[in-house]
Design an enzyme around this catalytic site. Structure first.
Site, mmCIF file in Angstrom:
data_model
loop_
_atom_site.group_PDB
_atom_site.id
_atom_site.type_symbol
_atom_site.label_atom_id
_atom_site.label_comp_id
_atom_site.label_asym_id
_atom_site.label_seq_id
_atom_site.Cartn_x
_atom_site.Cartn_y
_atom_site.Cartn_z
ATOM 1 C CE LYS A 76 128.925 54.762 -20.315
ATOM 2 N NZ LYS A 76 127.963 55.574 -21.053
ATOM 3 C CE LYS A 112 127.801 65.332 -20.141
ATOM 4 N NZ LYS A 112 127.696 64.567 -18.884
ATOM 5 C CG ASN A 227 117.944 60.551 -13.666
ATOM 6 O OD1 ASN A 227 118.662 60.396 -12.681
ATOM 7 N ND2 ASN A 227 117.736 59.581 -14.517
ATOM 8 C CB SER A 364 126.856 54.136 -17.506
ATOM 9 O OG SER A 364 125.724 54.916 -17.749
HETATM 10 P P1 NAD Z 1 117.223 66.201 -15.955
HETATM 11 O O1 NAD Z 1 117.028 66.746 -17.303
HETATM 12 O O2 NAD Z 1 116.567 64.934 -15.581
HETATM 13 O O3 NAD Z 1 116.814 67.293 -14.861
HETATM 14 C C1 NAD Z 1 117.331 68.593 -14.856
HETATM 15 C C2 NAD Z 1 116.575 69.363 -13.784
HETATM 16 O O4 NAD Z 1 117.179 70.644 -13.647
HETATM 17 C C3 NAD Z 1 115.111 69.607 -14.117
HETATM 18 O O5 NAD Z 1 114.340 69.511 -12.933
HETATM 19 C C4 NAD Z 1 115.098 71.053 -14.598
HETATM 20 O O6 NAD Z 1 113.850 71.675 -14.393
HETATM 21 C C5 NAD Z 1 116.150 71.629 -13.697
HETATM 22 N N1 NAD Z 1 116.722 72.859 -14.206
HETATM 23 C C6 NAD Z 1 117.057 73.180 -15.474
HETATM 24 N N2 NAD Z 1 117.545 74.440 -15.518
HETATM 25 C C7 NAD Z 1 117.550 74.878 -14.229
HETATM 26 C C8 NAD Z 1 117.940 76.083 -13.599
HETATM 27 N N3 NAD Z 1 118.427 77.101 -14.321
HETATM 28 N N4 NAD Z 1 117.799 76.180 -12.265
HETATM 29 C C9 NAD Z 1 117.296 75.154 -11.540
HETATM 30 N N5 NAD Z 1 116.890 74.008 -12.072
HETATM 31 C C10 NAD Z 1 117.018 73.877 -13.403
HETATM 32 O O7 NAD Z 1 118.815 66.120 -15.762
HETATM 33 P P2 NAD Z 1 119.633 65.208 -14.760
HETATM 34 O O8 NAD Z 1 120.015 63.996 -15.493
HETATM 35 O O9 NAD Z 1 118.929 65.124 -13.463
HETATM 36 O O10 NAD Z 1 120.958 66.089 -14.613
HETATM 37 C C11 NAD Z 1 121.089 67.085 -13.606
HETATM 38 C C12 NAD Z 1 122.567 67.331 -13.355
HETATM 39 O O11 NAD Z 1 123.169 66.113 -12.949
HETATM 40 C C13 NAD Z 1 123.359 67.810 -14.575
HETATM 41 O O12 NAD Z 1 124.382 68.682 -14.161
HETATM 42 C C14 NAD Z 1 123.963 66.539 -15.102
HETATM 43 O O13 NAD Z 1 125.125 66.776 -15.878
HETATM 44 C C15 NAD Z 1 124.284 65.848 -13.796
HETATM 45 N N6 NAD Z 1 124.464 64.411 -13.945
HETATM 46 C C16 NAD Z 1 123.476 63.613 -14.391
HETATM 47 C C17 NAD Z 1 123.716 62.243 -14.544
HETATM 48 C C18 NAD Z 1 122.641 61.287 -14.991
HETATM 49 O O14 NAD Z 1 122.912 60.078 -14.973
HETATM 50 N N7 NAD Z 1 121.477 61.719 -15.340
HETATM 51 C C19 NAD Z 1 124.968 61.715 -14.210
HETATM 52 C C20 NAD Z 1 125.957 62.555 -13.733
HETATM 53 C C21 NAD Z 1 125.693 63.908 -13.609
#
Ligand code: NAD
Length: 438
Positions: A76, A112, A227, A364
């Site tokens: 996953k 991933k 998110n 999930s």
């Molecule tokens: P997203 O695409 O919704 O948001 C990413 C955010 O990061 C945006 O606001 C973007 O502008 C910002 N960003 C991108 N590059 C950047 C930088 N260099 N400096 C500062 N900000 C920057 O993504 P997300 O789903 O919120 O994921 C964010 C983190 O959380 C990632 O590391 C992801 O792997 C982790 N994550 C997400 C989930 C999920 O369910 N969405 C689950 C586990 C972990």
């Protein structure tokens, strides 16, 4: 503010991830073969995705899917769209997923995926063709009992919907359980969208009890306002925490008396152009406040720092400038292992990614269960079940940390490796070859 050096990433994120396994293995009674297995992803696929662009030209994008370990169940993990995606990064993210699923006890292994693309440069139609093309190429590699993708950086529910639809067309049957993080109308779960932030929030509520925090006195900086960053900021703000700094890819804003997070979210998301499916407005342009860089945000004098963007933000180069006493890793891999050692000496508590952001994969899992049952839960039920798991695992890991006198990340890995070790042993054969069974 003083000029700030860019954090330098380590050469290989995957090698850095393995260092953490080795470190945690010292604290668990585990067969060395389990650790050896975890150092190698089970399967890797690299694909070239040809996409017809709107102007009639053809562009070919590279994509990856890595299945790291399936000892505890089907694999996953999310799919990331970003220009910096590399096989090395996807392998590390897959390994972290294996550990994360084990930490929260959901019956999955880790995987991933990623596509090397700047999705903000694509039209919605190009994005849809790219997403469907990717699924076409990896369709034999994924499946509800094999490998289940989900959203990650720059992918969202709409993209998951396209992907599920494409997979269902290929299989000629409705397959909602092949992907999670889908729109509600296609079998998504209530509470999935904010689940990653909410899981981290439940960890912070446990810390609040242990540290006797008064929310209004706790100054918080959040890096990344997508998110995960938005949902954690909104929940903490609702409880009275002072969110003094927020940033996105274009930079950040700082205000010592704190931001009104719901209005910031509204402004940022209202400017989502139809032309592109990504938010075009940066927090820097949305509010009147001191403009700061992403590097400056990390070094602010705050109580709680929440990296919620990308990996390698706190490294050996900038770690000595970090003033926050607590870091909650909502992003995957924001702190390198070199920086970890120094934070530990500085007595900075790091709530590690494999626990702090595990709310996403937990809900999930709930979505996958609901898809297979064909019976859907209320949002209250989702929150209640998520709360129970996050609090239970947070407290278990906290106890391991205290008992073994190790940092919280090592404790989380030790906890995950114990569960992985029992699964590997239960699969059999190995013990027949060990000395004491001869
Ligand atoms: P997203 O695409 O919704 O948001 C990413 C955010 O990061 C945006 O606001 C973007 O502008 C910002 N960003 C991108 N590059 C950047 C930088 N260099 N400096 C500062 N900000 C920057 O993504 P997300 O789903 O919120 O994921 C964010 C983190 O959380 C990632 O590391 C992801 O792997 C982790 N994550 C997400 C989930 C999920 O369910 N969405 C689950 C586990 C972990």
């Amino acid at each position: 503010m003083a000029s700030i050096k860019q954090p330098q990433p380590p050469d290989s994120i995957f090698a850095d991830a393995i260092k953490r396994l080795d470190n945690a293995a010292k604290h668990v009674d585990l067969d060395h073969e389990v650790v050896e297995r975890l150092k190698h992803p089970k399967a890797v696929i690299q694909v070239s995705i040809p996409v017809r662009m709107d102007d009639g030209s053809l562009k070919v994008f590279s994509g990856y899917r890595v299945r790291h370990d399936n000892s505890r169940g089907p694999t996953k993990g999310g799919i990331r769209y970003h220009p910096d995606v590399s096989l090395d990064e996807v392998k590390a993210l897959a390994l972290w997923m294996t550990c994360k699923c084990a930490v929260v006890g959901v019956p999955f292994g880790g995987a991933k995926g990623g596509i090397v693309v700047n999705p903000k440069e694509l039209s919605p139609m190009e994005l849809e063709r790219l997403s469907r093309g990717f699924i076409g190429l990896i369709a034999d590699f994924i499946g509800p009992d094999k490998d289940i993708p989900a959203p990650d950086v720059y992918t969202n529910a709409m993209i998951m919907g396209w992907m599920m639809n494409e997979y269902s067309k290929i299989r000629r049957e409705h397959c909602p359980a092949v992907i999670t993080g889908k729109p509600l109308s296609l079998g998504g779960s209530l509470g999935r969208e904010g689940a990653t932030g909410r899981g981290a929030y439940y960890c912070i509520k446990e810390l609040e009890k242990r540290r006797d925090w008064k929310p209004e006195q706790v100054r918080v900086a959040v890096q990344g306002f997508g998110n995960a960053g938005q949902s954690i900021a909104a929940l903490l703000h609702r409880d009275g925490y002072r969110i003094v700094a927020i940033s996105d890819s274009r930079g950040g804003v700082y205000r010592s008396d704190g931001f009104d997070v719901p209005s910031l979210i509204k402004i940022k998301n209202e400017t989502r152009y139809l032309k592109a499916v990504y938010c075009e407005c940066s927090v820097c342009e949305a509010v009147k406040a001191e403009i700061i860089t992403n590097e400056q945000l990390l070094e602010l004098d705050v109580d709680l720092l929440i990296p919620a963007a990308l990996e390698n933000q706190i490294t050996a180069q900038n770690v000595s400038q970090i003033k926050a006493r607590v870091i909650v890793e909502v992003a995957n891999g924001p702190v390198t292992s070199e920086a970890d050692a120094i934070l530990s000496q500085q007595e900075t508590l790091v709530v590690p990614d494999i626990l702090a952001n595990a709310g996403g994969v937990t809900v999930s899992y709930f979505e996958w269960v609901q898809n297979r049952q064909g019976y859907y839960w209320s949002v209250e039920k989702v929150h209640e079940r998520l709360h129970k798991i996050m609090s239970r695992e947070f407290n278990t890991i906290f106890k391991i940390m205290q008992q073994k006198q190790i940092d919280m990340r090592t404790a989380a890995y030790a906890h995950a490796m114990t569960r992985l070790g029992s699964a590997v042993a239960a699969h059999g054969t190995q013990s027949f070859f060990s000395n004491h069974n001869r």
